[in-house]
Design a protein around this motif. Sequence first.
Motif, PDB file in Angstrom:
ATOM      1  N   ILE A   1       0.820  -1.218   0.000  1.00 17.91           N
ATOM      2  CA  ILE A   1       0.000   0.000   0.000  1.00 17.91           C
ATOM      3  C   ILE A   1       0.855   1.270   0.000  1.00 17.91           C
ATOM      4  O   ILE A   1       0.336   2.354  -0.316  1.00 17.91           O
ATOM      5  CB  ILE A   1      -0.980   0.027   1.186  1.00 17.91           C
ATOM      6  N   THR A   2       2.130   1.153   0.339  1.00 23.28           N
ATOM      7  CA  THR A   2       2.992   2.339   0.307  1.00 23.28           C
ATOM      8  C   THR A   2       3.847   2.411  -0.951  1.00 23.28           C
ATOM      9  O   THR A   2       4.522   3.420  -1.181  1.00 23.28           O
ATOM     10  CB  THR A   2       3.915   2.366   1.540  1.00 23.28           C
TER      11      THR A   2
ATOM     12  N   ALA B   1      -3.404   7.902  -1.475  1.00 22.02           N
ATOM     13  CA  ALA B   1      -2.580   8.968  -2.038  1.00 22.02           C
ATOM     14  C   ALA B   1      -1.752   9.685  -0.980  1.00 22.02           C
ATOM     15  O   ALA B   1      -0.682  10.203  -1.274  1.00 22.02           O
ATOM     16  CB  ALA B   1      -3.462   9.971  -2.769  1.00 22.02           C
ATOM     17  N   ASP B   2      -2.262   9.719   0.253  1.00 29.13           N
ATOM     18  CA  ASP B   2      -1.563  10.439   1.308  1.00 29.13           C
ATOM     19  C   ASP B   2      -1.962   9.876   2.665  1.00 29.13           C
ATOM     20  O   ASP B   2      -2.752   8.929   2.761  1.00 29.13           O
ATOM     21  CB  ASP B   2      -1.874  11.941   1.226  1.00 29.13           C
ATOM     22  N   THR B   3      -1.436  10.510   3.701  1.00 34.63           N
ATOM     23  CA  THR B   3      -1.699  10.027   5.053  1.00 34.63           C
ATOM     24  C   THR B   3      -3.185  10.130   5.412  1.00 34.63           C
ATOM     25  O   THR B   3      -3.728   9.261   6.109  1.00 34.63           O
ATOM     26  CB  THR B   3      -0.861  10.828   6.070  1.00 34.63           C
ATOM     27  N   ALA B   4      -3.856  11.169   4.930  1.00 34.88           N
ATOM     28  CA  ALA B   4      -5.281  11.331   5.225  1.00 34.88           C
ATOM     29  C   ALA B   4      -6.093  10.183   4.639  1.00 34.88           C
ATOM     30  O   ALA B   4      -6.996   9.641   5.291  1.00 34.88           O
ATOM     31  CB  ALA B   4      -5.774  12.669   4.676  1.00 34.88           C
TER      32      ALA B   4
ATOM     33  N   ARG C   1      -5.454   7.069   6.663  1.00 35.13           N
ATOM     34  CA  ARG C   1      -6.161   7.112   7.941  1.00 35.13           C
ATOM     35  C   ARG C   1      -7.651   6.827   7.737  1.00 35.13           C
ATOM     36  O   ARG C   1      -8.252   6.084   8.529  1.00 35.13           O
ATOM     37  CB  ARG C   1      -5.965   8.478   8.597  1.00 35.13           C
ATOM     38  N   GLU C   2      -8.241   7.387   6.692  1.00 36.38           N
ATOM     39  CA  GLU C   2      -9.670   7.187   6.442  1.00 36.38           C
ATOM     40  C   GLU C   2     -10.000   5.726   6.167  1.00 36.38           C
ATOM     41  O   GLU C   2     -11.039   5.226   6.571  1.00 36.38           O
ATOM     42  CB  GLU C   2     -10.124   8.035   5.254  1.00 36.38           C
ATOM     43  N   GLY C   3      -9.078   5.040   5.490  1.00 34.67           N
ATOM     44  CA  GLY C   3      -9.347   3.650   5.148  1.00 34.67           C
ATOM     45  C   GLY C   3      -8.617   2.652   6.010  1.00 34.67           C
ATOM     46  O   GLY C   3      -8.576   1.462   5.673  1.00 34.67           O
TER      47      GLY C   3
END
Length: 337
Positions: free
Chosen positions: A32-33, A162-165, A168-170
């Motif tokens: 995922i990264t 795409a980013d840390t947000a 975090r959401e998923g």
Amino acid sequence: MHPAATPRIGITAVGSHLPARRLTSWQLQDEITAGAELALPARMLEKATGIRTRRFAAEDEYASTLAVGAARRALAAGRLHPDDIDLLLFASATRDLCEPATAHIVQAELGTRAHALDVSNACNSFLNGIDLARSMILAGRARRALVVTGETPSRAMRRDPADTAALREGFAGYTFGDAGAAVVVEAVERGGILDIAARTASEHWQAGGIPGGGSRHPRGDEYSYFRGGGKELRGIFEQIGPAALADLAHRTGLGWDDYARVLVHQVTVPYLERFVELTGAPADKLVLTVPELGNIASATLGVQLDRVKPQLSPGERVLMIGLGGGVSLMTMVWEAS
């Protein structure tokens, strides 16, 4: 004349099925990264969730595939032919198609000719299916039911945040694994399902889920991923759980010592540890599946039951506790025949 006693309905056979592909949390984190500008601490997923590995369905395996695998094992365990089933319930949070019911796909593979339909209530789908099967048998609408689940929530996992947000959401989705389970439900001479109850807090329905596929968001990849906060869901369950378990104890007169095993839905290891702390459930009676399989949604209790049923003696009781988005909590007391 004395009224006829209510027939006893029980679980007489169990089966489960796991896909062959095994993925470690370390491998998943690398996946995922990859290609994203996300610098995560080494083995963060494993450390945060306690999940070491999980199983993922192959590209040509579907929710129905896992359900069929489990169903065949349950039929074999009960020495039953497909024609012996007159009610087939596919009870799962995931399905093959929006329409028709996945139960028909399972039925076509098994060769049963039963009344077939789907039951869906997030991670409580399987317990709801057992409850519905029991009710229909008591109502005289069926004689022997096959309740199956095939869970592929890994396909609702966002693999390319795409980013840390977005990560975090998923994040709750990164606990998922895939599995199938099945039970045969029918009349028994002794034991059986002694008690079943549900408690809901539907005002929290937006706390987590997969928005896409329905009339609100019929299309679009953006809505096909699980989104929601695990901490928020845990907080809700902590609010309604103790009262539900207290009601169960009052209604049945049973305490922790009266159960040979306690099967509970498992999301992460910290979540399970909090459950033990909050409820006083004896840790040695739990059946741990989350470290090796992850959160396998409604298949969790079926897989656990399949593992412990051969060890149970007639008269021993099992408590099943289901937690599902929506939000709902279910309890079922089953006594081995």
